[in-house]
Design a protein around this motif. Structure first.
Motif, PDB file in Angstrom:
ATOM      1  N   VAL A  90       0.839  -1.204   0.000  1.00  0.00           N
ATOM      2  CA  VAL A  90       0.000   0.000   0.000  1.00  0.00           C
ATOM      3  C   VAL A  90       0.875   1.255   0.000  1.00  0.00           C
ATOM      4  O   VAL A  90       0.595   2.228  -0.720  1.00  0.00           O
ATOM      5  N   ALA A  91       1.951   1.235   0.782  1.00  0.00           N
ATOM      6  CA  ALA A  91       2.851   2.394   0.848  1.00  0.00           C
ATOM      7  C   ALA A  91       3.487   2.656  -0.514  1.00  0.00           C
ATOM      8  O   ALA A  91       3.612   3.811  -0.942  1.00  0.00           O
ATOM      9  N   ARG A  92       3.900   1.588  -1.189  1.00  0.00           N
ATOM     10  CA  ARG A  92       4.505   1.760  -2.514  1.00  0.00           C
ATOM     11  C   ARG A  92       3.486   2.276  -3.523  1.00  0.00           C
ATOM     12  O   ARG A  92       3.799   3.118  -4.363  1.00  0.00           O
ATOM     13  N   VAL A  93       2.268   1.759  -3.446  1.00  0.00           N
ATOM     14  CA  VAL A  93       1.208   2.228  -4.337  1.00  0.00           C
ATOM     15  C   VAL A  93       0.987   3.728  -4.144  1.00  0.00           C
ATOM     16  O   VAL A  93       0.925   4.501  -5.107  1.00  0.00           O
ATOM     17  N   LYS A  94       0.876   4.160  -2.901  1.00  0.00           N
ATOM     18  CA  LYS A  94       0.646   5.579  -2.622  1.00  0.00           C
ATOM     19  C   LYS A  94       1.809   6.437  -3.122  1.00  0.00           C
ATOM     20  O   LYS A  94       1.597   7.523  -3.683  1.00  0.00           O
ATOM     21  N   ALA A  95       3.036   5.957  -2.926  1.00  0.00           N
ATOM     22  CA  ALA A  95       4.212   6.723  -3.348  1.00  0.00           C
ATOM     23  C   ALA A  95       4.244   6.884  -4.869  1.00  0.00           C
ATOM     24  O   ALA A  95       4.522   7.974  -5.384  1.00  0.00           O
ATOM     25  N   HIS A  96       3.960   5.805  -5.598  1.00  0.00           N
ATOM     26  CA  HIS A  96       3.992   5.890  -7.056  1.00  0.00           C
ATOM     27  C   HIS A  96       2.852   6.743  -7.605  1.00  0.00           C
ATOM     28  O   HIS A  96       3.040   7.485  -8.573  1.00  0.00           O
ATOM     29  N   LEU A  97       1.687   6.674  -6.991  1.00  0.00           N
ATOM     30  CA  LEU A  97       0.573   7.511  -7.438  1.00  0.00           C
ATOM     31  C   LEU A  97       0.873   8.987  -7.191  1.00  0.00           C
ATOM     32  O   LEU A  97       0.578   9.838  -8.041  1.00  0.00           O
ATOM     33  N   ALA A  98       1.473   9.295  -6.038  1.00  0.00           N
ATOM     34  CA  ALA A  98       1.814  10.688  -5.724  1.00  0.00           C
ATOM     35  C   ALA A  98       2.855  11.222  -6.701  1.00  0.00           C
ATOM     36  O   ALA A  98       2.753  12.352  -7.187  1.00  0.00           O
ATOM     37  N   ARG A  99       3.866  10.392  -7.011  1.00  0.00           N
ATOM     38  CA  ARG A  99       4.906  10.811  -7.943  1.00  0.00           C
ATOM     39  C   ARG A  99       4.326  11.023  -9.344  1.00  0.00           C
ATOM     40  O   ARG A  99       4.608  12.016 -10.006  1.00  0.00           O
ATOM     41  N   TYR A 100       3.492  10.101  -9.765  1.00  0.00           N
ATOM     42  CA  TYR A 100       2.882  10.211 -11.095  1.00  0.00           C
ATOM     43  C   TYR A 100       2.005  11.457 -11.194  1.00  0.00           C
ATOM     44  O   TYR A 100       2.007  12.168 -12.206  1.00  0.00           O
ATOM     45  N   GLU A 101       1.267  11.734 -10.128  1.00  0.00           N
ATOM     46  CA  GLU A 101       0.394  12.910 -10.132  1.00  0.00           C
ATOM     47  C   GLU A 101       1.203  14.197 -10.236  1.00  0.00           C
ATOM     48  O   GLU A 101       0.822  15.129 -10.953  1.00  0.00           O
ATOM     49  N   ARG A 102       2.334  14.254  -9.533  1.00  0.00           N
ATOM     50  CA  ARG A 102       3.186  15.445  -9.615  1.00  0.00           C
ATOM     51  C   ARG A 102       3.710  15.629 -11.038  1.00  0.00           C
ATOM     52  O   ARG A 102       3.695  16.729 -11.584  1.00  0.00           O
ATOM     53  N   LEU A 103       4.176  14.534 -11.632  1.00  0.00           N
ATOM     54  CA  LEU A 103       4.769  14.620 -12.964  1.00  0.00           C
ATOM     55  C   LEU A 103       3.728  14.907 -14.035  1.00  0.00           C
ATOM     56  O   LEU A 103       3.928  15.748 -14.894  1.00  0.00           O
ATOM     57  N   SER A 104       2.599  14.215 -13.984  1.00  0.00           N
ATOM     58  CA  SER A 104       1.580  14.419 -15.006  1.00  0.00           C
ATOM     59  C   SER A 104       0.929  15.782 -14.854  1.00  0.00           C
ATOM     60  O   SER A 104       0.542  16.416 -15.828  1.00  0.00           O
ATOM     61  N   GLY A 105       0.832  16.259 -13.598  1.00  0.00           N
ATOM     62  CA  GLY A 105       0.269  17.595 -13.381  1.00  0.00           C
ATOM     63  C   GLY A 105       1.103  18.653 -14.044  1.00  0.00           C
ATOM     64  O   GLY A 105       0.594  19.583 -14.656  1.00  0.00           O
ATOM     65  N   GLY A 106       2.438  18.495 -13.967  1.00  0.00           N
ATOM     66  CA  GLY A 106       3.326  19.451 -14.621  1.00  0.00           C
ATOM     67  C   GLY A 106       3.191  19.411 -16.128  1.00  0.00           C
ATOM     68  O   GLY A 106       3.242  20.417 -16.804  1.00  0.00           O
ATOM     69  N   ARG A 107       2.991  18.204 -16.675  1.00  0.00           N
ATOM     70  CA  ARG A 107       2.869  18.077 -18.133  1.00  0.00           C
ATOM     71  C   ARG A 107       1.558  18.658 -18.616  1.00  0.00           C
ATOM     72  O   ARG A 107       1.473  19.200 -19.712  1.00  0.00           O
ATOM     73  N   GLU A 108       0.475  18.555 -17.786  1.00  0.00           N
ATOM     74  CA  GLU A 108      -0.806  19.076 -18.209  1.00  0.00           C
ATOM     75  C   GLU A 108      -0.784  20.590 -18.326  1.00  0.00           C
ATOM     76  O   GLU A 108      -1.497  21.168 -19.133  1.00  0.00           O
ATOM     77  N   GLN A 109       0.018  21.253 -17.502  1.00  0.00           N
ATOM     78  CA  GLN A 109       0.067  22.702 -17.551  1.00  0.00           C
ATOM     79  C   GLN A 109       0.559  23.185 -18.914  1.00  0.00           C
ATOM     80  O   GLN A 109       0.066  24.160 -19.447  1.00  0.00           O
ATOM     81  N   ARG A 110       1.523  22.468 -19.485  1.00  0.00           N
ATOM     82  CA  ARG A 110       1.977  22.821 -20.819  1.00  0.00           C
ATOM     83  C   ARG A 110       2.638  21.592 -21.419  1.00  0.00           C
ATOM     84  O   ARG A 110       3.798  21.310 -21.173  1.00  0.00           O
ATOM     85  N   SER A 111       1.832  20.852 -22.206  1.00  0.00           N
ATOM     86  CA  SER A 111       2.274  19.547 -22.682  1.00  0.00           C
ATOM     87  C   SER A 111       3.393  19.639 -23.708  1.00  0.00           C
ATOM     88  O   SER A 111       4.081  18.656 -23.948  1.00  0.00           O
ATOM     89  N   ASP A 112       3.575  20.832 -24.329  1.00  0.00           N
ATOM     90  CA  ASP A 112       4.617  20.949 -25.358  1.00  0.00           C
ATOM     91  C   ASP A 112       5.948  21.417 -24.773  1.00  0.00           C
ATOM     92  O   ASP A 112       6.903  21.651 -25.506  1.00  0.00           O
ATOM     93  N   GLU A 113       6.020  21.541 -23.437  1.00  0.00           N
ATOM     94  CA  GLU A 113       7.265  21.978 -22.816  1.00  0.00           C
ATOM     95  C   GLU A 113       7.539  21.152 -21.562  1.00  0.00           C
ATOM     96  O   GLU A 113       6.638  20.866 -20.779  1.00  0.00           O
ATOM     97  N   ILE A 114       8.787  20.747 -21.398  1.00  0.00           N
ATOM     98  CA  ILE A 114       9.217  19.990 -20.228  1.00  0.00           C
ATOM     99  C   ILE A 114      10.274  20.819 -19.501  1.00  0.00           C
ATOM    100  O   ILE A 114      11.266  21.223 -20.111  1.00  0.00           O
ATOM    101  N   GLN A 115      10.054  21.060 -18.209  1.00  0.00           N
ATOM    102  CA  GLN A 115      11.030  21.794 -17.415  1.00  0.00           C
ATOM    103  C   GLN A 115      11.426  20.948 -16.211  1.00  0.00           C
ATOM    104  O   GLN A 115      10.566  20.552 -15.423  1.00  0.00           O
ATOM    105  N   ILE A 116      12.702  20.647 -16.106  1.00  0.00           N
ATOM    106  CA  ILE A 116      13.223  19.865 -14.995  1.00  0.00           C
ATOM    107  C   ILE A 116      14.502  20.526 -14.514  1.00  0.00           C
ATOM    108  O   ILE A 116      15.511  20.553 -15.223  1.00  0.00           O
TER     109      ILE A 116
END
Length: 230
Positions: free
Chosen positions: A110-136
């Motif tokens: 369960v802990a691993r599931v929560k960690a991966h979902l949180a990480r994915y949400e952070r990353l996909s949220g950034g991509r949704e703001q501007r899908s044609d640009e990646i900033q890291i």
């Protein structure tokens, strides 16, 4: 919104244990017990994360992971009793995000599931703001104009260098084998040597890394391939 998880596990007692713990923690869970049924469900359903047992009837977890990755960009966790490193390497090379060894604590899963979902949400949220640009960090990749900036300084890239960098950066924290990258960037029918991937990775590091010998973006995962780290 309630997160939806698919569990593909042929051992019904283990599957029910996983379902119980995940549902107690607020997830909606579907369970399939065969590889073929699991694959159909994974491709048709709208899931936030998938948990795959490796040893499945009809279609094993490695093949499931490979096929799901062709159309789904969500976290995939492999669960197996196999402890050999080569199996872990294979799983990561096929696009798995994590590898859980049986027997495991349900709480750990369960802990691993929560960690991966949180990480994915952070990353996909950034991509949704501007899908044609990646900033890291200090790296900015403008996919629309095919321009790359390192600490706001534009750096020139060849076509294949840009394609490789953009692909890795768009799929962070996932390990890709040289074979996968060669097929993805140069094409299945491309006439060439797979060693060109190594050459291009070196060129990318020379252009985007502060210290190419100690890369902060493009990591080598020995025996498996390369990973773009965020």
């Amino acid at each position: 919104m309630t997160k939806s998880i698919l569990v593909v596990e042929d051992d019904k007692s283990i599957a029910e244990l996983q379902r119980d713990y995940l549902e107690i923690n607020g997830f909606r869970v579907d369970v399939e017990h065969s590889g073929s049924a699991g694959l159909a469900k994974a491709l048709e359903g709208d899931y936030d994360l998938i948990i795959l047992d490796v040893m499945l009837p009809h279609v094993d977890g490695f093949e499931l992971c490979k096929q799901i990755r062709t159309s789904k960009d969500i976290p995939i966790l492999l669960v197996t009793a196999k402890k050999e490193e080569i199996d872990k390497i294979r799983g990561f090379g096929l696009g798995a995000d994590d590898y859980v060894i049986k027997p495991f604590s349900p709480g750990e899963l369960v802990a691993r599931v929560k960690a991966h979902l949180a990480r994915y949400e952070r990353l996909s949220g950034g991509r949704e703001q501007r899908s044609d640009e990646i900033q890291i960090r200090g790296l900015r990749i403008d996919k629309a104009s095919r321009r790359v900036f390192v600490n706001e300084r534009e750096v020139p890239f060849t076509t294949k260098e840009f394609d490789l960098l953009a692909f890795l950066a768009a799929n962070p924290n996932r390990v890709f084998s040289k074979e996968h990258l060669f097929e993805r960037i140069w094409g299945l029918d491309s006439a060439g040597d797979i060693s060109t991937v190594t050459v291009h990775i070196r060129k990318l590091r020379e252009k985007v890394e502060t210290d190419p010998s100690h890369p902060q973006y493009i990591e080598t995962v020995w025996g498996a391939g390369y990973r773009f780290t965020v």
